[in-house]
Motif scaffolding. Structure first.
Motif, PDB file in Angstrom:
ATOM      1  N   ILE A   7     -24.605  15.175  13.382  1.00 26.16           N
ATOM      2  CA  ILE A   7     -23.601  14.868  14.402  1.00 26.16           C
ATOM      3  C   ILE A   7     -24.273  14.326  15.662  1.00 26.16           C
ATOM      4  CG2 ILE A   7     -21.762  15.876  15.848  1.00 26.16           C
ATOM      5  CD1 ILE A   7     -21.269  16.041  12.785  1.00 26.16           C
ATOM      6  N   TYR A   8     -23.665  13.284  16.221  1.00 24.90           N
ATOM      7  CA  TYR A   8     -24.053  12.801  17.547  1.00 24.90           C
ATOM      8  C   TYR A   8     -22.764  12.773  18.361  1.00 24.90           C
ATOM      9  CZ  TYR A   8     -25.700   9.807  21.309  1.00 24.90           C
ATOM     10  OH  TYR A   8     -26.011   9.301  22.546  1.00 24.90           O
ATOM     11  N   ALA A   9     -22.721  13.556  19.426  1.00 26.44           N
ATOM     12  CA  ALA A   9     -21.491  13.661  20.222  1.00 26.44           C
ATOM     13  C   ALA A   9     -21.820  13.539  21.701  1.00 26.44           C
ATOM     14  CB  ALA A   9     -20.806  14.994  19.946  1.00 26.44           C
ATOM     15  N   ILE A  19     -17.442  11.722  18.684  1.00 28.59           N
ATOM     16  CA  ILE A  19     -18.303  12.323  17.675  1.00 28.59           C
ATOM     17  C   ILE A  19     -18.608  11.264  16.617  1.00 28.59           C
ATOM     18  CG2 ILE A  19     -18.544  14.104  15.899  1.00 28.59           C
ATOM     19  CD1 ILE A  19     -16.331  15.682  17.360  1.00 28.59           C
ATOM     20  N   HIS A  20     -19.879  11.008  16.398  1.00 30.22           N
ATOM     21  CA  HIS A  20     -20.317  10.135  15.310  1.00 30.22           C
ATOM     22  C   HIS A  20     -20.913  11.037  14.225  1.00 30.22           C
ATOM     23  CE1 HIS A  20     -19.801   6.519  17.699  1.00 30.22           C
ATOM     24  NE2 HIS A  20     -20.515   7.066  18.659  1.00 30.22           N
ATOM     25  N   VAL A  21     -20.492  10.842  13.000  1.00 27.28           N
ATOM     26  CA  VAL A  21     -20.980  11.621  11.871  1.00 27.28           C
ATOM     27  C   VAL A  21     -21.929  10.744  11.051  1.00 27.28           C
ATOM     28  CG1 VAL A  21     -20.326  12.955   9.833  1.00 27.28           C
ATOM     29  CG2 VAL A  21     -18.789  12.886  11.817  1.00 27.28           C
ATOM     30  N   THR A  70     -16.282   8.139  12.867  1.00 25.75           N
ATOM     31  CA  THR A  70     -16.316   8.397  14.307  1.00 25.75           C
ATOM     32  C   THR A  70     -14.972   8.985  14.709  1.00 25.75           C
ATOM     33  OG1 THR A  70     -17.880   6.607  14.732  1.00 25.75           O
ATOM     34  CG2 THR A  70     -16.515   7.325  16.592  1.00 25.75           C
ATOM     35  N   CYS A  73     -11.933  12.960  20.735  1.00 22.47           N
ATOM     36  CA  CYS A  73     -11.220  14.187  21.082  1.00 22.47           C
ATOM     37  C   CYS A  73     -10.896  14.125  22.568  1.00 22.47           C
ATOM     38  CB  CYS A  73     -12.093  15.410  20.793  1.00 22.47           C
ATOM     39  SG  CYS A  73     -12.637  15.537  19.082  1.00 22.47           S
ATOM     40  N   LEU A  79     -12.602  19.087  20.736  1.00 19.32           N
ATOM     41  CA  LEU A  79     -13.980  18.827  20.350  1.00 19.32           C
ATOM     42  C   LEU A  79     -14.542  20.010  19.562  1.00 19.32           C
ATOM     43  CD1 LEU A  79     -16.523  16.959  20.671  1.00 19.32           C
ATOM     44  CD2 LEU A  79     -17.046  18.315  22.720  1.00 19.32           C
ATOM     45  N   PHE A  83     -15.746  20.131  15.669  1.00 18.11           N
ATOM     46  CA  PHE A  83     -17.077  20.603  15.286  1.00 18.11           C
ATOM     47  C   PHE A  83     -16.962  21.689  14.213  1.00 18.11           C
ATOM     48  CE2 PHE A  83     -20.894  19.491  17.952  1.00 18.11           C
ATOM     49  CZ  PHE A  83     -20.380  18.328  18.476  1.00 18.11           C
TER      50      PHE A  83
END
Length: 114
Positions: A7-9, A19-21, A70, A73, A79, A83
């Protein structure tokens, strides 16, 4: 997490959260990424070692429903909920990410009482 996090948030400048998964994971363990606080010569040596190792990695598809997606939120609560959904599906990220969200919620609530 040296490429072991899915995850990059971050908070967007307009106040919502993104949020990028990840769509894949690196299979091998990488050497520790050097800290920018070390002497440049030591940083350069460690970076070269890390960079060489990372260029030889194998990537494996994660294989979960939200790979490469992506999300946005509008609130910290949304958010945190996203998660938790991602974690329940099997995506990897540190507990400290949830702790940070919880801290932000508490701080916001304290400020709103003032």
């Amino acid at each position: 997490m040296n490429y072991k996090c899915d995850i990059y948030a971050y908070e967007h400048v307009d106040g919502y959260f993104i949020i990028h998964v990840a769509s894949n994971r690196i299979v091998e363990d990488l050497p520790p990424f050097p800290t920018p606080l070390m002497e440049f010569k030591d940083f350069k040596i460690m970076y070269d070692i890390w960079n060489d190792a990372s260029s030889k990695t194998t990537h494996k598809e994660i294989g979960l429903p939200y790979d490469g997606e992506t999300f946005t939120c509008d609130t910290l609560e949304e958010l945190r909920e996203m998660f938790m959904e991602l974690r329940e599906m099997g995506y990897i990220f540190p507990d400290s990410a949830l702790e940070l969200i919880d801290d932000e919620i508490k701080e916001r609530d304290v400020e709103s009482k003032d």
